[in-house]
Structures are given as structure tokens and as C-alpha cells.
Design an enzyme around this catalytic site. Structure first.
Site, mmCIF file in Angstrom:
data_model
loop_
_atom_site.group_PDB
_atom_site.id
_atom_site.type_symbol
_atom_site.label_atom_id
_atom_site.label_comp_id
_atom_site.label_asym_id
_atom_site.label_seq_id
_atom_site.Cartn_x
_atom_site.Cartn_y
_atom_site.Cartn_z
ATOM 1 N N LYS A 151 0.949 -1.202 0.288
ATOM 2 C CA LYS A 151 0.214 0.197 0.177
ATOM 3 C C LYS A 151 0.940 1.130 -0.461
ATOM 4 O O LYS A 151 0.777 2.318 -0.817
ATOM 5 C CB LYS A 151 -0.771 -0.116 0.937
ATOM 6 C CG LYS A 151 -2.542 -1.283 0.832
ATOM 7 C CD LYS A 151 -3.044 -1.456 2.571
ATOM 8 C CE LYS A 151 -4.041 -2.016 2.042
ATOM 9 N NZ LYS A 151 -4.739 -2.629 3.249
ATOM 10 N N GLN A 163 -4.989 -1.396 9.566
ATOM 11 C CA GLN A 163 -4.358 -2.554 8.921
ATOM 12 C C GLN A 163 -5.232 -4.159 10.094
ATOM 13 O O GLN A 163 -4.485 -3.966 10.535
ATOM 14 C CB GLN A 163 -3.204 -3.064 8.421
ATOM 15 C CG GLN A 163 -3.021 -4.316 8.278
ATOM 16 C CD GLN A 163 -3.835 -4.784 6.250
ATOM 17 O OE1 GLN A 163 -3.377 -3.463 5.433
ATOM 18 N NE2 GLN A 163 -4.248 -5.365 5.850
ATOM 19 N N ASP A 223 -10.890 3.073 3.646
ATOM 20 C CA ASP A 223 -11.588 1.929 3.497
ATOM 21 C C ASP A 223 -13.079 1.520 3.507
ATOM 22 O O ASP A 223 -13.908 0.780 3.767
ATOM 23 C CB ASP A 223 -11.411 0.589 4.560
ATOM 24 C CG ASP A 223 -10.336 -0.330 4.525
ATOM 25 O OD1 ASP A 223 -9.728 -0.202 3.611
ATOM 26 O OD2 ASP A 223 -9.758 -0.747 5.363
#
Ligand code: NDP
Length: 300
Positions: free
Chosen positions: A54, A98, A121
Site C-alpha cells: 500500500k 490494517q 476503507d
């Protein structure tokens, strides 16, 4: 029939090019550099790889990447304090933590700390609610990627019968909401669905987000359907050597490709779209934060 293979890797590359173009414009015209902060807690090797990827892709499209590595025994209050700091930082437009996190922490509680407008997200309940009520939301990355692939493949989705197998908050539910918004007739199937094979056989668009290797076979698929396989499963591959694994989806690719008109492979289908859409969401968040027009083709 032999299906067209939907090349998610190539499509994700085009998304990254569009993101990079927008980033250049934001920098040159508006003096804004979009920034994505990623929080990693603990030392899960798979998560470390995801976070590294990422960060690398964020920098490649010209954005700022901020990585925060917290020890596995970090307290809930320390995590919340970091998120509060990132929420308040105008250089940070997107924040993601994460997952999975260590057992003493609660994922939903962590997501709830992130400002909805920085929740790239798309997991915050405010974003889930906005999406469900047809309003402008941050849309989770994997469903957004699936939608982009479907629109690219089919053009208008209006009137299509869509079956989404899986009802998770991460994939199944938001994707069903997106397909409904694009005027599909949507059915969500799950582990309690009766006659699931028959339900799937009615689908013009069949999405599998289950986590069961190769569960959906060609005889579940309507001839000519478009099949999107979200599943990522590791199964033993003794032919590659002892202890080796290979990746398969939730769809049995070979038999499905005989019946479908188009299908995503695993790997190389939906997977690459997820990070590309994370980058897209970060640009979108930067535009919204500064009252600018959202990038065309990068949002739902
Ligand atoms: P979850 O485990 O959260 O949800 C799985 C869903 O599948 C549940 O709704 C469950 O139903 C349903 N299900 C399980 N077994 C069956 C069955 N036998 N028949 C019908 N439905 C069933 O998984 P996620 O949504 O998070 O992920 C799904 C898959 O997608 C996984 O393989 C995951 O690795 C992959 N994934 C891939 C991503 C990518 O970037 N490509 C990103 C995210 C996920 P019920 O609710 O009734 O239990």
C-alpha cells in the site's frame, strides 16, 4: 462458450494512472498532496506485506504515505490517541488500520474512531449508512473495485439480476448496496440460503464473496452470466513441492469459464483492484476535504 477473462491487473493499472493524473493536478493547481496514513499493529507477516504494498503504490501515484507501526501490546487508548492525531492532521486525507489486530483490541471500536470522511476503507457505520440510504459515502475498496469491473464489462447494469453470495460488512453488503444503486435486482445469498444453486442460476451478474475454495461450479451459473470472484483461498499444491500452496477463488474457474460470458480470475481479478480503489478513495477524500470536484470514474 468460453468466457472473456476480466483482467483486473490491467484495469487496476488504468485506475492508478487516473489517480496519478488527479494527484498531479491537485498538486499543480491546488497545491494539495493527498496523504494516506496506514496503521499497523503487531507483527503479522501477511499484514506487513499488505502495508508495504500500500505504501509503495501510494508513493508511486505521487501521494504522501504515512506508516505507523505500533507494538502488539499497544493499549486501546494509545491507538485511539494516534487516530485522533491523524483525524486532526490536514495533511492526512485517508486513514486505515490494517486488520486483523491483536485480540485485546476491537476492530469496530477502532474504525469508529476514524472520521467518516477519512475512512478510506469505507467501514465506518456512517459510511455504511450513507451507502445503504443512497447518499454519497466512502465506499469500501473491494466492492468499489468489483463495481468498476462490472461497469467496464457491461456498461449499464440497470435491470440486471445480480446475486451476491456472502453478506459480510466488508464485501457482500456494500456490493449489494452498490448494485442496487445501479438499478440491478439484487439477491444476497449466504450460508442459510435454500436452493442456493438455483438462486445463483438466475443471476446475470454473479458475485462470490464466501471464502470457500471453488464452491461455485459451472452448473450454478446461467449461460452468459458475468462472474466476479472475490474469494482468495490458499489450498495445498503438492505438485509445486512439499508444503506449497496455490491461490484459488470461490468459483471453480475452469467449469465456470465454460458457461459464463466473462469471469475474473484468481489471482489477477478483483485482488489488484482493492489497493487501486484505496488510492482512488484517498484522492476522492482529498478533493472532498478541499471542496473540489471529485475525480471522474474513480468513485461509485
Ligand atoms: P466473511 O467470512 O466475512 O463472509 C463470508 C460470507 O460467506 C458470509 O456471509 C457467509 O454466510 C457466506 N458463506 C459462508 N459459507 C457459505 C456457504 N457454504 N454458502 C453460502 N454462503 C456462505 O468473508 P469476507 O466477505 O470478508 O471475504 C469473502 C472472501 O473474499 C474471502 O475469501 C476473502 O479472503 C476474500 N476477500 C478478498 C478481497 C480482495 O481484495 N480480493 C478483499 C476482502 C475479502 P453467513 O453470513 O450466513 O455466515
Amino acid at each position: 462458450m468460453s468466457a472473456t477473462i476480466i483482467d483486473g491487473k490491467a484495469f487496476a493499472a488504468t485506475v492508478r494512472v487516473k489517480v496519478a493524473e488527479h494527484v498531479t493536478r491537485l498538486k499543480e493547481v491546488h497545491k494539495i498532496t493527498p496523504g494516506l496514513a496506514v496503521v499497523l499493529i503487531g507483527e503479522d507477516p501477511a499484514s506487513e506485506v499488505y502495508v508495504r504494498n500500500k505504501g509503495r503504490q501510494t508513493k508511486e501515484v505521487g501521494m504522501n504515505s504515512y506508516e505507523y507501526k505500533l507494538a502488539a501490546d499497544v493499549t486501546r487508548d494509545e491507538v485511539f490517541a494516534l487516530i485522533a492525531k491523524l483525524n486532526a492532521d490536514p495533511a492526512v486525507h485517508g486513514i486505515l488500520c490494517q486488520f486483523p489486530v491483536p485480540d485485546h483490541l476491537n476492530e469496530a471500536e477502532i474504525v469508529a474512531q476514524i472520521l467518516p470522511e477519512k475512512d478510506v476503507d469505507g467501514l465506518h457505520v456512517v459510511n455504511a449508512g450513507l451507502l445503504a440510504s443512497g447518499q454519497r459515502a466512502m465506499v469500501s475498496c473491494t466492492p468499489l473495485g468489483c463495481l468498476m469491473l462490472l461497469r467496464d464489462q457491461l456498461g449499464s447494469l440497470s435491470g440486471k439480476s445480480a446475486v451476491v453470495v456472502g453478506r459480510s460488512n466488508l464485501v457482500g453488503k456494500p456490493l449489494a448496496a452498490l448494485l442496487l444503486r445501479d438499478s440491478c435486482t439484487v439477491t444476497i445469498a449466504h450460508s442459510r440460503t435454500k436452493d442456493i444453486e438455483e438462486v445463483c442460476r438466475n443471476a446475470d451478474i454473479l458475485v462470490a464473496a464466501v471464502g470457500r475454495p471453488e464452491m461455485i461450479t459451472g452448473d450454478w451459473i446461467k449461460p452468459g452470466a458475468v462472474v466476479i470472484d472475490v474469494g482468495i483461498n490458499r489450498i495445498p499444491a503438492p505438485e509445486r513441492g512439499e508444503g506449497k500452496v496455490r491461490l484459488v477463488g470461490d468459483v471453480h474457474f475452469a467449469s465456470a469459464a465454460e458457461v459464463a460470458s466473462a469471469i475474473t480470475p484468481v489471482p489477477g481479478g478483483v485482488g489488484p483492484m482493492t489497493i487501486a480503489c484505496l488510492l482512488a478513495n484517498t484522492v476522492t477524500a482529498a478533493c472532498r476535504a478541499n471542496g473540489l470536484m471529485e475525480p471522474d470514474g474513480l468513485t461509485a
